[in-house]
Design an enzyme around this catalytic site. Structure first.
Site, PDB file in Angstrom:
ATOM      1  CB  SER B  36      -0.905   0.010   1.227  1.00  0.00           C
ATOM      2  OG  SER B  36      -0.121   0.229   2.377  1.00  0.00           O
ATOM      3  CB  THR B  38       0.625   8.364  -0.854  1.00  0.00           C
ATOM      4  OG1 THR B  38       1.387   8.081  -2.027  1.00  0.00           O
ATOM      5  CG2 THR B  38       1.539   8.713   0.276  1.00  0.00           C
ATOM      6  CE1 TYR B  39      -0.640   2.206  -4.709  1.00  0.00           C
ATOM      7  CE2 TYR B  39       1.343   3.374  -4.007  1.00  0.00           C
ATOM      8  CZ  TYR B  39       0.644   2.186  -4.216  1.00  0.00           C
ATOM      9  OH  TYR B  39       1.243   1.006  -3.898  1.00  0.00           O
ATOM     10  CB  VAL B  42      -0.324  -2.924  -5.397  1.00  0.00           C
ATOM     11  CG1 VAL B  42      -0.060  -3.840  -6.577  1.00  0.00           C
ATOM     12  CG2 VAL B  42      -0.017  -1.486  -5.761  1.00  0.00           C
ATOM     13  CE  LYS B  58      -0.547   3.202  -8.479  1.00  0.00           C
ATOM     14  NZ  LYS B  58       0.714   3.711  -9.058  1.00  0.00           N
ATOM     15  CG  ASP B 160       8.927   9.093  -7.431  1.00  0.00           C
ATOM     16  OD1 ASP B 160       9.965   9.351  -6.774  1.00  0.00           O
ATOM     17  OD2 ASP B 160       7.909   8.596  -6.924  1.00  0.00           O
TER      18      ASP B 160
END
Lengths: 411, 428
Positions: B36, B38-39, B42, B58, B160
């Site tokens: 897991s 912030t978004y 999965v 996701k 990123d």
């Protein structure tokens, strides 16, 4: 991806044929008196998107993307079963994000309400953010998550060597992007730049804006639309046309002795007389080699289907003919007449148009179609549709009758 | 009849769409929970098609008002990740199979990758207690650059790149993941810095970003590749600085510690190395730091072969304009000599050295989706669920920047820097 149209979702999934568009409108057409009304709706909706976009301070490219989203949504849906106004708002909201210039959802809701409720009397537009967010969700699903759209503006600016800004006020600045791709392009050789006068470039830009009032963005690749817009500019923009004619007149005596080796702008594909005459230009124009640029030769050198360009040009002209019978406000009309020639509407139009179109217009009758008429029409379509769906067994033949009536009237 | 048109004009439309839509659980069996962040979360899932392929799904965290899940608008990051993934296709980029929008949630179905760089690093530092071999290091770096070349050619900056976001399939193929912070830089309508104040997780952030540059380009990804390569070689982050937090006015502070960590190894940048450095906002702040000499060669000595060290030094060029491009890096002699990079990065490894499979949790997994057998269409709410996984990482990645919007990838440890709580994933 940004450079390769041929591998894009736009090319692979979102260019459709006329039959698909007819199918998409097959329900709607049952509820209008004349098929033309659907064309007026195309203009009306695009104008609304543009108006809302401007209130949200979206750039032209974002507005264009929103319009493409809207058209794509209605490839799969009917006006008579949806609320186009919430769809318009959602298209602007998603397009702003997809083009990396997001607007807060609250702003979109309040601006859309102001526009739709106050200016058009559409009272059903929700005041609740979550309704717009819900619509966004369904919209993204309908778009199959394909949110990257190619536009003719890019072809125009690249062909004219204006990529990365320049003095053109509306150009999408390429700031912060120092490493622009400069390899071969998919529509041409990548060599040479078209030298359009500033006014002509602006006219081409505005013609492209105008094409979003139609369904052209669903039918043709953007670079073809751009080249058609340039082609129309060469005809409509008086100084440019005069320059071409002058160059042509000067070149005439030397035509027999000229050869294509000394082209200064790298556009010297083989310009054999036979090839030129097969092009779809109105008349074969002999090339010239000195200042100003051989624009006709440049166009001929583009690696695109000229018959296709001519077809798109015809459709743009047909759009203008339709648009001429539509009246929003004094200042919303075909852009190339209003904004670039700075003459009276009719004067500019008559001057700009080929004779055939001008005479056809004289034959028109009846009052222009207005937004109020179209808003009423949409409401009637929806009410009728719901009624028909609510009484399927009764088989009320209202809709069928309209189609029959038309057929009979047509003889 | 008028009622519907007035109260909810789109009701008929939605009913029609909802009826036609295939649900996630119609198409996939959820095998377990992977991680897991912030978004969102999965999951590992198996297609119900005849191929029975394995996927990573996701699920973006749905928005909530109180306990009620509601629509508040799709995040910019989700829009980006979806929009970019729909257009691209490359062997070294995680492929998006489909996106399912259902019950106010977005599910992105990706191809499954068994490993990731972070996990490989851990496997070596914790289990094998030996460094990653040069052939593996070379192959991983090469494939990473190869995927990046594709993105850069498509005018996409990833922004990123870090070990947790770079995956590896069981057949040893590198897959760059997580385009949640990536964006197109072709003809931007707004300058890049206008959109996202902070990009790239702090340890992998390029010096021009640390010095407050308003304009940056693909070179920021190349710097991150250098950091990743060094981390693969040494099994620890090469520049492990402390992130200075945004102040109350959300101003981005001078990242003194991070810059210091870089300077300690690469030396103090001079105007000779990097002419434009003196124009950068934080230049004066940087000059107040103690001066250091470049000791990268020394750092590399026990870790990377000579020509690999040369490549690294060019990935770490201070001046972004002098930094290698992905295309140039792929041409570097390190990749042409000795053992060549292989398509299966693990080709040279004996089987017992290949990292173990990704650990998934089943019994106590967050059951936001009905578990395989359950026929119920009811979607349990995320709030009922807790990630139970725990990290056994020697160097916790939990201080990765949360503000960078870094949506960590499948196996990544979620960012702890922001306001969200720390959740860690158990890695095998």
């Amino acid at each position: 991806m940004a450079t390769n149209f041929w591998s894009s979702s736009h090319y692979k999934r979102w260019l459709v044929d006329r039959a698909t568009l007819r199918q998409a409108r097959s329900d709607d057409i049952l509820y209008v008196d004349h098929p033309e009304h659907l064309g007026f709706l195309n203009i009306f909706f695009a104008n609304l998107i543009s108006k809302l976009g401007k209130k949200l301070q979206l750039r032209q490219r974002v507005i264009a993307t929103a319009t493409v989203f809207f058209r794509r949504f209605y490839v799969k849906n009917s006006y008579c079963e949806t609320d186009p106004f919430i769809v318009i708002a959602a298209c602007c909201y998603v397009a702003a994000k997809a083009e990396e210039s997001p607007v807060h959802i609250k702003t979109v809701v309040s601006e859309a309400r102001m526009l739709f409720v106050e200016e058009y009397g559409i009272k059903t537009f929700p005041s609740d953010n979550s309704k717009l967010a819900e619509m966004e969700f369904y919209l993204v699903d309908e778009l199959e998550c394909d949110l990257t759209v190619f536009h003719p503006y890019r072809t125009l600016m690249t062909l004219c060597g204006k990529e990365g800004g320049g003095s053109f006020p509306e150009a999408e600045a390429g700031e912060a992007d120092a490493d622009d791709f400069d390899g071969p392009r998919y529509w041409g050789t990548g060599e040479g730049k078209l030298e359009l006068q500033e006014g002509a470039l602006q006219m081409a830009w505005f013609i492209i804006n105008d094409t979003y009032r139609s369904e052209l963005c669903l039918l043709y690749p953007p670079h073809i639309i751009a080249i058609a817009a340039i082609y129309l500019t060469l005809v409509f923009h008086a100084p440019t046309r005069a320059a071409i004619q002058q160059a042509q007149a000067q070149a005439q005596p030397r035509a027999s002795t000229s050869n294509s080796n000394s082209h200064p702008h790298g556009s010297s594909q083989s310009h054999s007389p036979t090839r030129r005459s097969s092009r779809s230009m109105k008349k074969p124009l002999p090339q010239h080699q000195h200042q100003p640029q051989d624009i006709v030769g440049f166009m001929a050198g583009l690696n695109v289907s000229m018959p296709l360009v001519a077809t798109v040009a015809q459709e743009i002209i047909a759009l203008y003919a339709l648009w001429d019978r539509y009246s929003e406000e004094p200042n919303v009309g075909p852009a190339f007449v209003q904004k670039t020639t700075r003459k009276g509407r009719s004067a500019g139009k008559v001057q700009a148009q080929p004779p055939a179109q001008a005479t056809a217009q004289e034959g028109q009758e009846g009052a222009p179609v207005t937004p109020m008429f179209l808003v009423q029409l949409l409401l009637a379509m929806r009410e009728q549709r719901i009624e028909d769906m609510a009484h399927p067994a009764s088989g009320r033949p209202v809709a069928v009758n309209k189609m029959l009536e038309r057929t009979q009237a047509a003889g | 009849m008028d009622n519907i048109l007035v109260t909810d004009p789109m009701r008929v439309y939605r009913a029609k769409r909802d009826a036609a839509r295939k649900r996630v659980t119609d198409k996939y069996s959820i095998l377990g929970f992977i991680s897991s962040g912030t978004y969102g979360r999965v999951y590992k899932a198996q297609s119900k098609d005849s191929d029975g392929r394995i996927h990573a799904i996701k699920k973006f965290k749905p928005d909530k008002e109180g306990d009620v899940i509601t629509y508040t608008g799709i995040s910019q990051s989700a829009i980006r990740e979806i929009a970019l993934n729909r257009e691209i296709s490359h062997e070294n980029i995680v492929a998006l199979k489909e996106v399912i929008l259902e019950d106010k949630s977005i599910y992105m179905v990706f191809e499954y990758a068994e490993h990731d760089f972070l996990q490989v690093i851990h496997h070596h530092s914790q289990t094998l207690r030996s460094s990653i071999t040069q052939p593996v290091l070379k192959s991983l770096t090469y494939q990473l650059l190869n995927g990046l070349l594709y993105l850069h050619d498509a005018h996409i900056i990833h922004r990123d790149l870090k070990p947790a976001n770079i995956l590896i399939t069981s057949s040893g193929v590198v897959k760059i993941g997580d385009l949640g912070l990536a964006r197109l830089i072709h003809q931007p309508l707004q300058p890049l810095h206008a959109g996202d104040k902070v990009v790239v997780t702090i340890w992998y952030r390029a010096p021009e970003l640390l010095l407050g540059a308003k304009h940056y380009n693909k070179a920021v990804d190349i710097w991150a590749v250098g950091c990743v390569m060094a981390e693969l070689a040494s099994l620890r982050p090469i520049f492990k600085g402390e992130e200075a937090k945004l102040d109350s006015k959300k101003n981005v502070p001078f990242q003194k510690d991070q810059l210091l960590k870089i300077i300690e190894i690469l030396g103090t940048p001079s105007e000779r190395d990097w002419a434009k450095i003196k124009d950068l906002p934080e230049y004066q702040n940087m000059r107040r730091l103690d001066p250091f000499a470049n000791r990268l060669a020394q750092w590399c000595q026990s870790r990377i072969q000579a020509s690999g060290a040369d490549l690294l030094s060019h990935l770490f060029a201070y001046d972004p304009d002098k930094r290698l491009t992905a295309a140039e890096a792929l041409q570097h002699k390190w990749f042409q000599e000795g053992q060549l990079p292989t398509r299966n990065a693990f080709e040279s490894l004996p089987s017992h050295q290949i990292p173990p499979h990704r650990r998934i949790t089943i019994d106590d997994a967050p059951s936001m989706m009905p578990m395989p057998a359950a026929g119920s269409q009811v979607q349990a709410q995320v709030s009922q669920v807790q990630a139970t996984a725990q990290a056994h990482l020697s160097h916790s990645h939990s201080n990765h920047s949360g503000k960078a919007g870094s949506a960590a990838s499948f196996a990544s440890i979620s960012a702890g820097g922001g306001t969200h709580t720390r959740k860690k994933a158990r890695l095998g």
